[in-house]
Design an enzyme around this catalytic site. Structure first.
Site, PDB file in Angstrom:
ATOM      1  N   GLY A  46       0.841  -1.191   0.000  1.00 21.81           N
ATOM      2  CA  GLY A  46       0.000   0.000   0.000  1.00 21.81           C
ATOM      3  C   GLY A  46       0.873   1.237   0.000  1.00 21.81           C
ATOM      4  O   GLY A  46       2.055   1.156   0.348  1.00 21.81           O
ATOM      5  N   GLN A  51       3.049  10.048   1.810  1.00 16.26           N
ATOM      6  CA  GLN A  51       4.363   9.397   1.935  1.00 16.26           C
ATOM      7  C   GLN A  51       5.329   9.858   0.843  1.00 16.26           C
ATOM      8  O   GLN A  51       6.531   9.638   0.937  1.00 16.26           O
ATOM      9  CB  GLN A  51       4.213   7.865   1.878  1.00 16.26           C
ATOM     10  CG  GLN A  51       3.469   7.309   3.079  1.00 16.26           C
ATOM     11  CD  GLN A  51       3.311   5.809   3.003  1.00 16.26           C
ATOM     12  OE1 GLN A  51       2.394   5.310   2.352  1.00 16.26           O
ATOM     13  NE2 GLN A  51       4.226   5.072   3.632  1.00 16.26           N
ATOM     14  N   CYS A  94       5.576  -0.265   7.846  1.00 16.86           N
ATOM     15  CA  CYS A  94       5.297   0.932   7.046  1.00 16.86           C
ATOM     16  C   CYS A  94       6.560   1.345   6.311  1.00 16.86           C
ATOM     17  O   CYS A  94       7.633   1.370   6.902  1.00 16.86           O
ATOM     18  CB  CYS A  94       4.815   2.065   7.953  1.00 16.86           C
ATOM     19  SG  CYS A  94       4.407   3.581   7.055  1.00 16.86           S
ATOM     20  N   LEU A  95       6.408   1.670   5.040  1.00 17.40           N
ATOM     21  CA  LEU A  95       7.562   2.096   4.249  1.00 17.40           C
ATOM     22  C   LEU A  95       8.159   3.387   4.796  1.00 17.40           C
ATOM     23  O   LEU A  95       9.329   3.679   4.543  1.00 17.40           O
ATOM     24  CB  LEU A  95       7.157   2.270   2.783  1.00 17.40           C
ATOM     25  CG  LEU A  95       6.736   0.970   2.086  1.00 17.40           C
ATOM     26  CD1 LEU A  95       6.125   1.267   0.726  1.00 17.40           C
ATOM     27  CD2 LEU A  95       7.919   0.024   1.952  1.00 17.40           C
ATOM     28  N   HIS A 136      -4.787   1.471   7.316  1.00 16.64           N
ATOM     29  CA  HIS A 136      -3.417   1.983   7.485  1.00 16.64           C
ATOM     30  C   HIS A 136      -3.176   3.147   6.513  1.00 16.64           C
ATOM     31  O   HIS A 136      -2.632   4.185   6.900  1.00 16.64           O
ATOM     32  CB  HIS A 136      -2.437   0.825   7.247  1.00 16.64           C
ATOM     33  CG  HIS A 136      -0.984   1.187   7.241  1.00 16.64           C
ATOM     34  ND1 HIS A 136      -0.077   0.722   8.174  1.00 16.64           N
ATOM     35  CD2 HIS A 136      -0.261   1.960   6.382  1.00 16.64           C
ATOM     36  CE1 HIS A 136       1.130   1.212   7.908  1.00 16.64           C
ATOM     37  NE2 HIS A 136       1.044   1.963   6.812  1.00 16.64           N
ATOM     38  N   GLU A 137      -3.598   2.971   5.247  1.00 17.63           N
ATOM     39  CA  GLU A 137      -3.377   4.028   4.242  1.00 17.63           C
ATOM     40  C   GLU A 137      -4.259   5.245   4.536  1.00 17.63           C
ATOM     41  O   GLU A 137      -3.828   6.385   4.362  1.00 17.63           O
ATOM     42  CB  GLU A 137      -3.664   3.507   2.829  1.00 17.63           C
ATOM     43  CG  GLU A 137      -2.851   2.305   2.394  1.00 17.63           C
ATOM     44  CD  GLU A 137      -1.377   2.409   2.686  1.00 17.63           C
ATOM     45  OE1 GLU A 137      -0.861   3.543   2.770  1.00 17.63           O
ATOM     46  OE2 GLU A 137      -0.732   1.361   2.847  1.00 17.63           O
ATOM     47  N   HIS A 140      -2.709   7.533   6.995  1.00 14.30           N
ATOM     48  CA  HIS A 140      -1.678   8.425   6.434  1.00 14.30           C
ATOM     49  C   HIS A 140      -2.302   9.728   5.927  1.00 14.30           C
ATOM     50  O   HIS A 140      -1.662  10.779   5.976  1.00 14.30           O
ATOM     51  CB  HIS A 140      -0.955   7.748   5.268  1.00 14.30           C
ATOM     52  CG  HIS A 140       0.151   6.809   5.649  1.00 14.30           C
ATOM     53  ND1 HIS A 140       1.262   7.218   6.344  1.00 14.30           N
ATOM     54  CD2 HIS A 140       0.337   5.491   5.404  1.00 14.30           C
ATOM     55  CE1 HIS A 140       2.079   6.179   6.516  1.00 14.30           C
ATOM     56  NE2 HIS A 140       1.538   5.111   5.946  1.00 14.30           N
TER      57      HIS A 140
HETATM   58  O1  GNR Z   1       3.913  -2.644   2.703  1.00 17.93           O
HETATM   59  C1  GNR Z   1       3.210  -2.501   3.713  1.00 17.93           C
HETATM   60  N1  GNR Z   1       2.854  -3.590   4.442  1.00 17.93           N
HETATM   61  C2  GNR Z   1       1.912  -3.566   5.457  1.00 17.93           C
HETATM   62  C3  GNR Z   1       1.822  -4.681   6.293  1.00 17.93           C
HETATM   63  C4  GNR Z   1       0.897  -4.713   7.300  1.00 17.93           C
HETATM   64  C5  GNR Z   1       0.045  -3.648   7.499  1.00 17.93           C
HETATM   65  C6  GNR Z   1       0.130  -2.527   6.697  1.00 17.93           C
HETATM   66  C7  GNR Z   1       1.062  -2.488   5.668  1.00 17.93           C
HETATM   67  S1  GNR Z   1       1.154  -1.101   4.636  1.00 17.93           S
HETATM   68  C8  GNR Z   1       2.818  -1.144   4.163  1.00 17.93           C
HETATM   69  C9  GNR Z   1       3.112  -0.077   3.106  1.00 17.93           C
HETATM   70  C10 GNR Z   1       2.901   1.286   3.710  1.00 17.93           C
HETATM   71  O2  GNR Z   1       3.625   1.813   4.490  1.00 17.93           O
HETATM   72  N2  GNR Z   1       1.798   1.916   3.368  1.00 17.93           N
HETATM   73  O3  GNR Z   1       1.505   3.107   3.887  1.00 17.93           O
HETATM   74 NI    NI Z   2       2.485   3.173   5.831  1.00 11.16          NI
END
Ligand code: GNR
Ligand code: NI
Length: 174
Positions: A46, A51, A94-95, A136-137, A140
């Protein structure tokens, strides 16, 4: 398409509330495509526009398993229309918080309404990993990182590790 640099915490641009897009036009479609290319290259499942330092309510994701066909989703102005009472715990990463992982509790099932890449209103029901990644997204877009769902102690431990790993020179055998 282009691969763009991903911001890392504690960058202040990760803490802003992103603005809705007026409509999904060519410019937003190009942003979505650059985001997908950047996400696949990372690799991640995601990515949200903040980001990349773009304060717009746009996100992309693809939770297809390795070896399965790609299943990209593009969303603008997403809104949760329903969440389950039942929760789910996932170990999230999270990246923008590289190489740090922690359990986060969120609603297990959701419905989300959004504009797709054709500027059409759509609604999607999600559970499992997809429901977790959408939430999660969406966080952000409001300047919230998964570590903001943890205790102060756990969050500070992760932030300290992040700043150490950033400053530490690569050690090599001599
Ligand atoms: O790549 C991602 N893996 C992930 C694993 C578990 C819960 C959420 C994520 S999102 C993350 C990519 C990211 O930071 N998206 O904002
Ligand atoms: Ni993230």
């Amino acid at each position: 398409m282009a691969i763009l640099p991903i911001l890392v915490a504690p960058d202040p641009r990760l803490k802003v509330t992103a603005k809705p897009v007026e409509r999904v036009d060519d410019e937003v479609r190009r942003l979505m495509d650059d985001m997908l290319e950047t996400m696949y290259a990372a690799p991640g499942i995601g990515l949200a526009a903040p980001q990349l330092g773009v304060a717009r309510r746009v996100l992309v994701l693809d939770v297809a398993k390795e070896g399965q066909p790609k299943a990209p989703l593009r969303m603008a102005n997403p809104q949760l229309t329903w969440v389950s009472d039942e929760d789910n715990t996932y170990e999230e990463g999270c990246l923008s918080v590289p190489e740090q992982y922690a359990d986060v509790v969120r609603p297990a099932r959701i419905r989300v309404r959004f504009l797709d890449h054709q500027n059409e209103i759509r609604e999607l029901a999600a559970d499992g990993l997809l429901a977790t990644v959408i939430q999660h997204e969406m966080d952000h877009l409001d300047g919230i990182l998964f570590i903001d769902h943890l205790s102060n102690l756990k969050r500070n431990m992760i932030l300290r590790k992040l700043s150490k790993s950033r400053k530490a020179p690569v050690s090599v055998a001599s």
